[in-house]
Design a protein around this motif. Structure first.
Motif: not given
Length: 166
Positions: A53-60, A81-86, A88-92, A97-105
């Motif tokens: 979903n995030n990759v698609r939104l940015a590509a659009q 800005e990558r937000t839930a309102a726009s 974007y979903s939480p992803a890695i 040097q660590s991985m976490t989930r954030e909106i727009g990953g």
């Protein structure tokens, strides 16, 4: 028109000033875009629905962006800005040097893919940062990480014509 209105403090009619501004480039100019200066393809797992979903939104957001001659393109300005309102979903994401989930990953795949196309086109890179860890979609050190308000991918159109991002 605004200046005329601000000078007139009484209720009086003022002439409306109209300036016709032709779009740059024109529709005719756009129809002449034929040269492909650079392109690049990366792959991802479409089963990861949030990241997809995030990759698609940015590509659009990037699609059909125009960069004027001499202009500097900003990934963050184009994608916003990558937000839930726009949408974007939480992803890695990689942070320190660590991985976490954030909106727009995941949208760094868009910026990295664009970076590779810009490199092929031999355009001037104005700003680029790499991830703190290797990514799977480009060779180590060949990525372009972005974080709204912190890290951007920017390049200059140093050609004499408009560039169309598609």
């Amino acid at each position: 028109t605004w200046q005329s209105l601000s000078r007139e403090h009484r209720q009086k009619q003022v002439a409306v000033v109209v300036n016709v501004v032709s779009p740059k480039p024109s529709t005719e100019d756009m129809s002449q875009v034929k040269d492909n200066l650079g392109d690049y393809t990366t792959y991802f797992n479409p089963q990861d629905s949030f990241r997809t979903n995030n990759v698609r939104l940015a590509a659009q957001a990037l699609n059909n962006q125009l960069v004027p001659p001499g202009g500097v393109f900003s990934f963050n300005a184009a994608v916003g800005e990558r937000t839930a309102a726009s949408g974007y979903s939480p992803a890695i994401v990689f942070v320190n040097q660590s991985m976490t989930r954030e909106i727009g990953g995941g949208i760094c795949q868009d910026s990295s893919t664009l970076y590779q196309a810009v490199r092929q086109a031999r355009l001037e890179i104005v700003e680029r940062s790499t991830h703190s860890l290797p990514v799977s979609y480009v060779a180590k050190g060949e990525d372009a990480t972005v974080a709204y308000g912190l890290l951007d991918f920017r390049f200059r159109n140093d050609t004499r014509g408009y560039l169309l991002i598609s």
